[in-house]
Design a protein around this motif. Structure first.
Motif, PDB file in Angstrom:
ATOM      1  N   GLU A 299      87.158 -40.477 -19.213  1.00 25.23           N
ATOM      2  CA  GLU A 299      87.928 -41.679 -18.880  1.00 25.23           C
ATOM      3  C   GLU A 299      87.587 -42.799 -19.849  1.00 25.23           C
ATOM      4  O   GLU A 299      86.521 -42.802 -20.461  1.00 25.23           O
ATOM      5  N   ARG A 300      88.515 -43.754 -19.946  1.00 23.09           N
ATOM      6  CA  ARG A 300      88.222 -44.936 -20.744  1.00 23.09           C
ATOM      7  C   ARG A 300      87.311 -45.878 -19.968  1.00 23.09           C
ATOM      8  O   ARG A 300      87.430 -46.020 -18.751  1.00 23.09           O
ATOM      9  N   SER A 301      86.410 -46.509 -20.701  1.00 20.73           N
ATOM     10  CA  SER A 301      85.494 -47.456 -20.072  1.00 20.73           C
ATOM     11  C   SER A 301      86.283 -48.657 -19.560  1.00 20.73           C
ATOM     12  O   SER A 301      87.231 -49.105 -20.219  1.00 20.73           O
ATOM     13  N   PRO A 302      85.913 -49.202 -18.408  1.00 18.86           N
ATOM     14  CA  PRO A 302      86.652 -50.346 -17.857  1.00 18.86           C
ATOM     15  C   PRO A 302      86.512 -51.609 -18.699  1.00 18.86           C
ATOM     16  O   PRO A 302      87.280 -52.563 -18.527  1.00 18.86           O
ATOM     17  N   GLY A 303      85.551 -51.662 -19.581  1.00 22.09           N
ATOM     18  CA  GLY A 303      85.370 -52.842 -20.429  1.00 22.09           C
ATOM     19  C   GLY A 303      84.543 -52.483 -21.649  1.00 22.09           C
ATOM     20  O   GLY A 303      83.982 -51.391 -21.747  1.00 22.09           O
ATOM     21  N   ALA A 304      84.484 -53.414 -22.575  1.00 20.35           N
ATOM     22  CA  ALA A 304      83.707 -53.180 -23.787  1.00 20.35           C
ATOM     23  C   ALA A 304      82.224 -53.151 -23.461  1.00 20.35           C
ATOM     24  O   ALA A 304      81.744 -53.864 -22.564  1.00 20.35           O
ATOM     25  N   ALA A 305      81.489 -52.304 -24.171  1.00 14.00           N
ATOM     26  CA  ALA A 305      80.041 -52.223 -23.983  1.00 14.00           C
ATOM     27  C   ALA A 305      79.398 -53.553 -24.366  1.00 14.00           C
ATOM     28  O   ALA A 305      79.742 -54.163 -25.379  1.00 14.00           O
ATOM     29  N   GLN A 306      78.488 -54.022 -23.535  1.00 10.31           N
ATOM     30  CA  GLN A 306      77.803 -55.278 -23.804  1.00 10.31           C
ATOM     31  C   GLN A 306      76.769 -55.095 -24.913  1.00 10.31           C
ATOM     32  O   GLN A 306      76.224 -54.007 -25.111  1.00 10.31           O
ATOM     33  N   ALA A 307      76.507 -56.188 -25.620  1.00 11.14           N
ATOM     34  CA  ALA A 307      75.590 -56.115 -26.757  1.00 11.14           C
ATOM     35  C   ALA A 307      74.190 -55.694 -26.344  1.00 11.14           C
ATOM     36  O   ALA A 307      73.469 -55.075 -27.130  1.00 11.14           O
ATOM     37  N   ASN A 308      73.793 -56.024 -25.140  1.00  8.92           N
ATOM     38  CA  ASN A 308      72.435 -55.702 -24.686  1.00  8.92           C
ATOM     39  C   ASN A 308      72.341 -54.376 -23.930  1.00  8.92           C
ATOM     40  O   ASN A 308      71.303 -54.067 -23.342  1.00  8.92           O
ATOM     41  N   THR A 309      73.425 -53.604 -23.919  1.00 13.70           N
ATOM     42  CA  THR A 309      73.394 -52.321 -23.231  1.00 13.70           C
ATOM     43  C   THR A 309      72.488 -51.349 -23.986  1.00 13.70           C
ATOM     44  O   THR A 309      72.510 -51.290 -25.218  1.00 13.70           O
ATOM     45  N   ALA A 310      71.677 -50.591 -23.225  1.00 16.13           N
ATOM     46  CA  ALA A 310      70.729 -49.660 -23.839  1.00 16.13           C
ATOM     47  C   ALA A 310      71.467 -48.586 -24.633  1.00 16.13           C
ATOM     48  O   ALA A 310      72.377 -47.932 -24.112  1.00 16.13           O
ATOM     49  N   VAL A 311      71.068 -48.429 -25.885  1.00 19.90           N
ATOM     50  CA  VAL A 311      71.658 -47.411 -26.754  1.00 19.90           C
ATOM     51  C   VAL A 311      70.854 -46.123 -26.613  1.00 19.90           C
ATOM     52  O   VAL A 311      69.636 -46.109 -26.806  1.00 19.90           O
TER      53      VAL A 311
END
Length: 498
Positions: A299-311
């Motif tokens: 599925e498509r993500s409901p929003g853009a990944a946040q800059a501080n999201t764990a990679v």
């Protein structure tokens, strides 16, 4: 009476028969003759049999190979063009015009415009409507190359990454502008396929294991880097159906092709989802042995990944310089549009067609090339609404070859070479154009009624010349038009025009 047999009797000496000779008195010469005969026969036989016991004769000395087959005592100097000398004589304008003008003829209608300049000084050596705006076809990719190298930089790489999802048990595949992804392992020596989804999946499994994640994992995809329409309304539907271009997304396999070896025909219409589904399959295979399962469907993500999201993991593309060179060599429309959008995003513009056309036009002006009269409706050259002059293309090639911004030199390897590489690989093979084989380096452009050729060549006196020839309103499929372009460029290669 004892009966006798035909066998000799052992008892008692026998009396010699009449006429017989006693054994001790026989003559020796018959035995000597027999022995001699045996000796005569034995010698040839021994010669025939002996090799079987003794093996073959030792080989004699091998004669020296002829001189042309022997390794050289010293390596010859490389056969390359001599360094350019600013002191080399600049061709005379009337002489250049006399060489180019007669061969730059259309076949069946339409017109050619053109410009030839001395690369170091900018002196105009040939001008036929050089300031006139023309539909440039894929020559437009030269402008896109300049914008990408100036804004992103030759050494920049795009990262495709996986981050923690917005809910537990979710991971998000985030598109970062690499549309040359491979389905399998990363191939560091390649441009197409430099980063691979199988490698990304393996790295993601390692990160999930380290975090203690088990059970079911759901894959989402974030393709929010690009905005606006995925298909430019200026592109003709026939070109889309033929696979000349496809809807634009910031991640794709094989430049949005099903197979990297098949560069014509239908393409994925949702390249981001196709890449995400491939990644999910690779993640499922990589996690099968360590207690991880992957839910069906992406599925498509409901929003853009946040800059501080764990990679969790990431893989990097080939450099921008390498991608620019691939784009120019094979005239890849999808890659050109992607690089334009990435250049737009790098300068704070939207990652859309509008952002791409705006940044290309702005960077053209920033490179010192007047762009007021330039009209851009895409950045790959597929649209018929683009307008660029032959003079502007000649100035772009000047900027790449001899301009002050050395970042642009990275595009030099991308120019196809006449008769040898890229979109010029099958040209410059007949008697009228072969003088340019291996010498003409130029970007091609081809649409139904448009042909263009812009590039550079070193003339017979060692002077670097830049040129652009553009044909509009041409008879579709007329073979003489490509030949006219090639003859004009070949004439420059052989020019000692004084």
């Amino acid at each position: 009476m004892t009966k006798t047999t035909g066998r000799e009797q052992p008892h008692g000496p026998r009396s010699p028969r009449p006429g017989s000779v006693k054994q001790g008195s026989r003559k020796p010469w018959p035995l000597a003759v027999a022995a001699l005969i045996l000796l005569v026969l034995a010698v040839p036989g021994a010669l025939l049999v002996a090799p079987g016991f003794l093996g073959p004769d030792a080989p004699g000395p091998t004669p020296a190979p002829p001189a042309w087959q022997q390794a050289p005592a010293t390596l010859p100097a490389p056969q390359v063009l001599a360094p350019l000398q600013p002191s080399a004589q600049v061709p005379a304008q009337p002489a250049v015009t006399a060489q180019v003008d007669p061969v730059l003829k259309t076949d069946g209608g339409g017109t050619f415009t053109g410009m030839v300049q001395d690369a170091l000084t900018g002196q105009v050596l040939f001008d036929r409507g050089g300031a006139e705006g023309r539909v440039p076809a894929s020559n437009l990719k030269l402008l896109t190359a300049v914008a990408a190298l100036r804004t992103l930089g030759p050494d920049h790489r795009f990262t495709t990454k996986v981050v923690q999802g917005p809910a537990a048990g979710q991971v998000v595949l985030v598109g970062g502008g690499d549309v040359l992804l491979a389905a399998g392992e990363s191939q560091p020596e390649q441009v197409m396929g430099h980063a691979g989804l199988a490698t990304l999946a393996a790295l993601t499994v390692e990160a999930l294991q380290a975090a203690g994640t088990t059970g079911d994992v759901k894959v989402l995809v974030d393709d929010s880097l690009f905005t606006g329409p995925a298909l430019n309304p200026a592109w003709q539907s026939g070109d889309v159906e033929a696979g000349e271009i496809a809807p634009l997304y910031p991640l794709a396999l094989n430049s949005a092709r099903f197979d990297p070896a098949v560069t014509t025909g239908p393409r994925p219409q949702d390249a981001a989802m196709a890449a995400a589904e491939e990644f999910a399959g690779r993640l499922r295979a990589a996690g099968a042995g360590v207690g991880l399962t992957v839910a069906a469907g992406v599925e498509r993500s409901p929003g853009a990944a946040q800059a501080n999201t764990a990679v969790l993991a990431g893989v990097e593309s080939a450099t921008v310089a390498e991608q620019v060179n691939l784009m120019l060599q094979v005239s890849d429309n999808y890659l050109a549009e992607t690089l334009g959008r990435m250049a737009g995003a790098a300068t704070g513009r939207p990652g859309s067609n509008d952002g791409a056309t705006a940044v290309v036009k702005a960077e053209l002006a920033a490179a010192g090339i007047p762009s007021d009269a330039v009209t851009l409706v895409d950045v790959c050259g597929l649209a018929m609404g683009n307008q660029v002059s032959a003079r502007q293309f000649a100035e772009v090639v000047r900027a790449i070859t001899t301009g002050a911004d050395t970042r642009l030199r990275a595009a030099l390897d991308g120019f196809p070479v006449g008769g040898l590489s890229g979109t010029l690989g099958t040209r410059y093979g007949d008697a009228t154009t072969s003088g340019g084989a291996g010498l003409v380096r130029a970007k091609t452009g081809t649409l139904n009624t448009v042909l263009a050729l812009s590039g550079y060549v070193v003339d017979a006196d060692g002077r670097l010349l830049v040129f652009s020839f553009i044909g509009n309103g041409l008879a579709p499929g007329a073979a003489g038009n490509k030949e006219a372009l090639d003859r004009a460029a070949a004439a420059l290669a052989g020019c000692g025009c004084r």
